[in-house]
Design an enzyme around this catalytic site. Structure first.
Site, PDB file in Angstrom:
ATOM      1  N   LYS A 190      37.064  37.474  50.575  1.00 42.78           N
ATOM      2  CA  LYS A 190      38.219  37.352  49.672  1.00 42.78           C
ATOM      3  C   LYS A 190      39.469  37.199  50.533  1.00 42.78           C
ATOM      4  O   LYS A 190      39.992  38.158  51.076  1.00 42.78           O
ATOM      5  CB  LYS A 190      38.371  38.588  48.777  1.00 42.78           C
ATOM      6  CG  LYS A 190      39.326  38.300  47.629  1.00 42.78           C
ATOM      7  CD  LYS A 190      40.220  39.434  47.265  1.00 42.78           C
ATOM      8  CE  LYS A 190      41.417  39.640  48.106  1.00 42.78           C
ATOM      9  NZ  LYS A 190      42.441  38.571  48.108  1.00 42.78           N
ATOM     10  N   CYS A 300      50.607  43.135  62.568  1.00 41.00           N
ATOM     11  CA  CYS A 300      50.342  44.583  62.628  1.00 41.00           C
ATOM     12  C   CYS A 300      50.616  45.109  64.029  1.00 41.00           C
ATOM     13  O   CYS A 300      50.905  46.278  64.215  1.00 41.00           O
ATOM     14  CB  CYS A 300      48.891  44.845  62.247  1.00 41.00           C
ATOM     15  SG  CYS A 300      47.747  43.871  63.213  1.00 41.00           S
ATOM     16  N   GLU A 397      56.478  50.127  58.763  1.00 40.80           N
ATOM     17  CA  GLU A 397      56.233  48.823  59.356  1.00 40.80           C
ATOM     18  C   GLU A 397      57.300  47.848  58.839  1.00 40.80           C
ATOM     19  O   GLU A 397      57.440  47.686  57.624  1.00 40.80           O
ATOM     20  CB  GLU A 397      54.860  48.360  58.866  1.00 40.80           C
ATOM     21  CG  GLU A 397      54.051  47.706  59.888  1.00 40.80           C
ATOM     22  CD  GLU A 397      52.669  47.333  59.362  1.00 40.80           C
ATOM     23  OE1 GLU A 397      52.358  47.516  58.173  1.00 40.80           O
ATOM     24  OE2 GLU A 397      51.900  46.847  60.182  1.00 40.80           O
TER      25      GLU A 397
HETATM   26  P1  NAP Z   1      47.620  44.052  51.696  1.00 42.76           P
HETATM   27  O1  NAP Z   1      48.592  43.962  50.579  1.00 42.76           O
HETATM   28  O2  NAP Z   1      46.969  45.357  51.938  1.00 42.76           O
HETATM   29  O3  NAP Z   1      46.540  42.926  51.398  1.00 42.76           O
HETATM   30  C1  NAP Z   1      45.486  42.649  52.278  1.00 42.76           C
HETATM   31  C2  NAP Z   1      44.332  42.064  51.483  1.00 42.76           C
HETATM   32  O4  NAP Z   1      43.873  43.043  50.565  1.00 42.76           O
HETATM   33  C3  NAP Z   1      44.711  40.837  50.651  1.00 42.76           C
HETATM   34  O5  NAP Z   1      43.602  39.966  50.625  1.00 42.76           O
HETATM   35  C4  NAP Z   1      44.952  41.449  49.293  1.00 42.76           C
HETATM   36  O6  NAP Z   1      44.799  40.555  48.222  1.00 42.76           O
HETATM   37  C5  NAP Z   1      43.867  42.502  49.258  1.00 42.76           C
HETATM   38  N1  NAP Z   1      44.114  43.552  48.279  1.00 42.76           N
HETATM   39  C6  NAP Z   1      45.288  44.024  47.818  1.00 42.76           C
HETATM   40  N2  NAP Z   1      45.067  45.006  46.912  1.00 42.76           N
HETATM   41  C7  NAP Z   1      43.724  45.147  46.811  1.00 42.76           C
HETATM   42  C8  NAP Z   1      42.863  45.984  46.040  1.00 42.76           C
HETATM   43  N3  NAP Z   1      43.345  46.895  45.204  1.00 42.76           N
HETATM   44  N4  NAP Z   1      41.542  45.851  46.193  1.00 42.76           N
HETATM   45  C9  NAP Z   1      41.023  44.947  47.039  1.00 42.76           C
HETATM   46  N5  NAP Z   1      41.785  44.120  47.795  1.00 42.76           N
HETATM   47  C10 NAP Z   1      43.112  44.227  47.690  1.00 42.76           C
HETATM   48  O7  NAP Z   1      48.250  43.623  53.074  1.00 42.76           O
HETATM   49  P2  NAP Z   1      49.042  42.290  53.391  1.00 42.76           P
HETATM   50  O8  NAP Z   1      50.431  42.468  52.895  1.00 42.76           O
HETATM   51  O9  NAP Z   1      48.289  41.090  52.991  1.00 42.76           O
HETATM   52  O10 NAP Z   1      48.997  42.298  54.982  1.00 42.76           O
HETATM   53  C11 NAP Z   1      49.878  43.000  55.735  1.00 42.76           C
HETATM   54  C12 NAP Z   1      49.264  44.308  56.206  1.00 42.76           C
HETATM   55  O11 NAP Z   1      48.080  44.044  56.930  1.00 42.76           O
HETATM   56  C13 NAP Z   1      50.175  45.034  57.161  1.00 42.76           C
HETATM   57  O12 NAP Z   1      50.203  46.405  56.865  1.00 42.76           O
HETATM   58  C14 NAP Z   1      49.525  44.792  58.506  1.00 42.76           C
HETATM   59  O13 NAP Z   1      49.809  45.764  59.467  1.00 42.76           O
HETATM   60  C15 NAP Z   1      48.096  44.766  58.160  1.00 42.76           C
HETATM   61  N6  NAP Z   1      47.344  44.067  59.180  1.00 42.76           N
HETATM   62  C16 NAP Z   1      46.557  44.802  59.998  1.00 42.76           C
HETATM   63  C17 NAP Z   1      45.853  44.186  61.016  1.00 42.76           C
HETATM   64  C18 NAP Z   1      44.981  44.994  61.922  1.00 42.76           C
HETATM   65  O14 NAP Z   1      44.128  44.398  62.553  1.00 42.76           O
HETATM   66  N7  NAP Z   1      45.131  46.297  62.018  1.00 42.76           N
HETATM   67  C19 NAP Z   1      45.936  42.801  61.186  1.00 42.76           C
HETATM   68  C20 NAP Z   1      46.758  42.068  60.331  1.00 42.76           C
HETATM   69  C21 NAP Z   1      47.446  42.730  59.317  1.00 42.76           C
HETATM   70  P3  NAP Z   1      46.082  39.804  47.610  1.00 42.76           P
HETATM   71  O15 NAP Z   1      46.392  38.745  48.572  1.00 42.76           O
HETATM   72  O16 NAP Z   1      45.631  39.278  46.308  1.00 42.76           O
HETATM   73  O17 NAP Z   1      47.162  40.833  47.478  1.00 42.76           O
END
Ligand code: NAP
Length: 501
Positions: A190, A300, A397
């Site tokens: 997804k 991140c 962040e």
């Molecule tokens: P996010 O809002 O948590 O979303 C990440 C993914 O999860 C998206 O595909 C999102 O879908 C999905 N999602 C959201 N709510 C969900 C739910 N209730 N159930 C299942 N899936 C769900 O994060 P983001 O804003 O896309 O990305 C930024 C974050 O990712 C930052 O905090 C960053 O630090 C972190 N990150 C971490 C790493 C690492 O390796 N540690 C690498 C890159 C990014 P939708 O698109 O439909 O919302």
């Protein structure tokens, strides 16, 4: 002759016409069962790019059913066969660098030069894990009492749900798909709703590379929770790998408890960037620019807090400001662009509110500090000085081109500041003192540490965090283990004693 790296509107339209916009289920491209689509937009213009099929819970179920059906046969394919699919996909992604780079720039916003960098990085996971697939091994040993033999096997974990974020649309997908393929797992992917096009293009490449039907199923959706929730509760699913925010990750860990589902979590960070009094300051400035501005700060691993020794703070800040002033925020397809827009208005509002909050708490704006008017979600490259300890911007962040600088006077103060966060993904430190560098490696509470470098990500190294930054590792020798189960077979003394021979 025209420059192949200069993009025209016609190039954009031609690429968009080639990228699939359907769901990929059991080896076939299909509309959503509801017939609905959603719009993918260009964050530099706010204009629509494509309409993508919007998966429903029924489509999610069909994806898991296909992955479950394909698991047994896929799990017993020869490792070399899986490796060669990955290798072919690696070659194709590299050969189609310009297509992948443009797709990412269009849907996510980063400058093309950075997108090309992500293609190289993201493709490397395909090559790295193609090399790991034939090296999956177990062990055979004699029990300590000599009475039996111990056989340890590695088996594919089983059908996996992979959930990826928007900030690195290719690399976050290959970092999960490649080890899952290498290990012999089937998958449901997804991708983020903001950036599904790159994942769909990658899916097409994997299909052409010979990935059998059912092994990878792709379900872009605007209803992430409604579509993935039932899969997480379904006993056919055996593994969840998530990259995204700590907030969503925490909820998914809780949801995974019912089935005692194996989870890998790559979550948020709050990286400290430490500059000690003995640092090579020009090198620290260059490293700081990379650590802060790569991906426009939407990473991140982006440096979130600059902690600089008070004796060199002025010199470091002057050099850093000079480099930050030189950034040119423009649509990423423009060859003059060195920083793109933020991904959407919500992200820009959060960055604005963190900066406004820091100023109200006593910080000084040394550069930038405002949104850029006009189409798209641009924000000025920003430097804040005199940021007081405890300011909200140091705890959260930022995910944007904003650098808060604070000072310290001793190494133990720097360590306490650096570790004073529930996150622990990465830290960066500039010092020429080897003993200090090694000490930091032991005392900084992070999964990764860059010494005299502003970039640590490497497909051959274990990427991941401690504390609330996550569980498990991606890449390195560790990455494939997330997709393998260890089984043990105890064998009664299988050899006749010498007198019976
Ligand atoms: P996010 O809002 O948590 O979303 C990440 C993914 O999860 C998206 O595909 C999102 O879908 C999905 N999602 C959201 N709510 C969900 C739910 N209730 N159930 C299942 N899936 C769900 O994060 P983001 O804003 O896309 O990305 C930024 C974050 O990712 C930052 O905090 C960053 O630090 C972190 N990150 C971490 C790493 C690492 O390796 N540690 C690498 C890159 C990014 P939708 O698109 O439909 O919302």
């Amino acid at each position: 002759m025209s420059d192949p790296t200069v993009v025209t509107g016609a190039d954009e339209r031609a690429l968009l016409a080639r990228i699939p916009t359907a769901l990929y289920l059991d080896g076939a491209w299909r509309s959503a069962s509801s017939g609905r689509t959603f719009t993918v937009t260009d964050p530099a213009t706010g204009l629509p790019l494509a309409e993508v099929a919007d998966a429903t819970p029924a489509d999610g179920e069909a994806a898991l059913a296909a992955a479950h059906r394909a698991q047994r046969e896929w799990g017993s394919t020869a490792p070399r066969e899986r490796a060669e699919i990955l290798r072919r996909a690696f070659e194709t992604v590299r050969a189609r660098t310009e297509d992948f780079a443009l797709a990412m720039t269009l849907e996510m916003g980063k400058p093309l030069a950075e997108s090309r960098g992500e293609v190289a990085y993201g493709a490397e996971f395909l090559r790295w894990f193609s090399e790991q697939a034939p090296r999956i091994a177990g062990r055979y040993s004699t029990a300590p009492d000599g009475g039996s033999r111990l056989l340890v096997l590695k088996r594919p974990a089983g059908p996996c749900l992979l959930i990826t974020p928007w900030n690195f649309p290719l690399a976050m997908a290959t970092r999960k798909i490649a080890p899952a393929i290498a290990a012999g797992c089937t998958m449901v992917l997804k991708p983020a709703a903001l950036t599904p096009l790159t994942a769909l293009l990658l899916t097409q490449v994997l299909e052409e590379a010979g990935l059998p039907p059912g092994v990878l199923n792709v379900i872009p959706t605007t209803s992430a929770g409604r579509v993935t929730g039932p899969l997480i509760r379904d006993p056919r699913l055996r593994k969840l790998s998530f990259t995204g925010s700590t907030e969503v990750g925490r909820r998914l860990i809780a949801d995974s408890a019912d089935q005692v589902l194996r989870v890998s979590m790559e979550l948020g960070g709050n990286a400290p960037f430490l500059v000690f009094e003995d640092a090579d300051i020009p090198a620290a400035v260059s490293g700081a620019i990379l650590a802060k501005m790569r991906n426009g700060g939407e990473a991140c691993v982006a440096a979130n807090r600059f902690l600089v020794h008070e004796s060199i703070a002025e010199e470091f800040t002057a050099g850093f400001l000079q480099r930050m002033r030189a950034f040119t925020p423009l649509r990423g397809t423009d060859p003059r662009s060195t920083v793109g827009p933020l991904v959407d208005e919500g992200t820009r509002e959060k960055v604005s509110s963190l900066v406004e909050g820091a100023v109200a708490e006593g910080a000084t704006v040394a550069l930038g500090g405002r949104s850029i008017a006009g189409p798209g979600y641009f924000y000025q490259p920003t430097v804040l000085t005199d940021v007081p300890p405890g300011a909200r911007i140091l705890d959260e962040e930022i995910f944007g081109p904003v650098a808060p600088i604070t000072t310290f006077s001793t190494e133990s103060e720097a360590l306490a500041l650096a570790n004073g966060t529930p996150f622990g993904l990465v830290a960066f430190a500039y010092t020429t003192d080897l003993r200090r560098a090694l000490r930091l490696g032991e005392e900084l509470e992070t999964g990764m540490l860059g010494i005299n470098t502003g970039v640590v990500s490497n497909p051959a190294a274990p990427f991941g965090g401690v504390k609330q930054s996550g569980l498990g590792r991606e890449g390195g020798l560790e990455g494939i283990e997330e997709y393998l189960e260890t089984r043990y077979v105890g064998i009664a003394d299988p050899f006749p004693a010498p007198e019976d021979r």
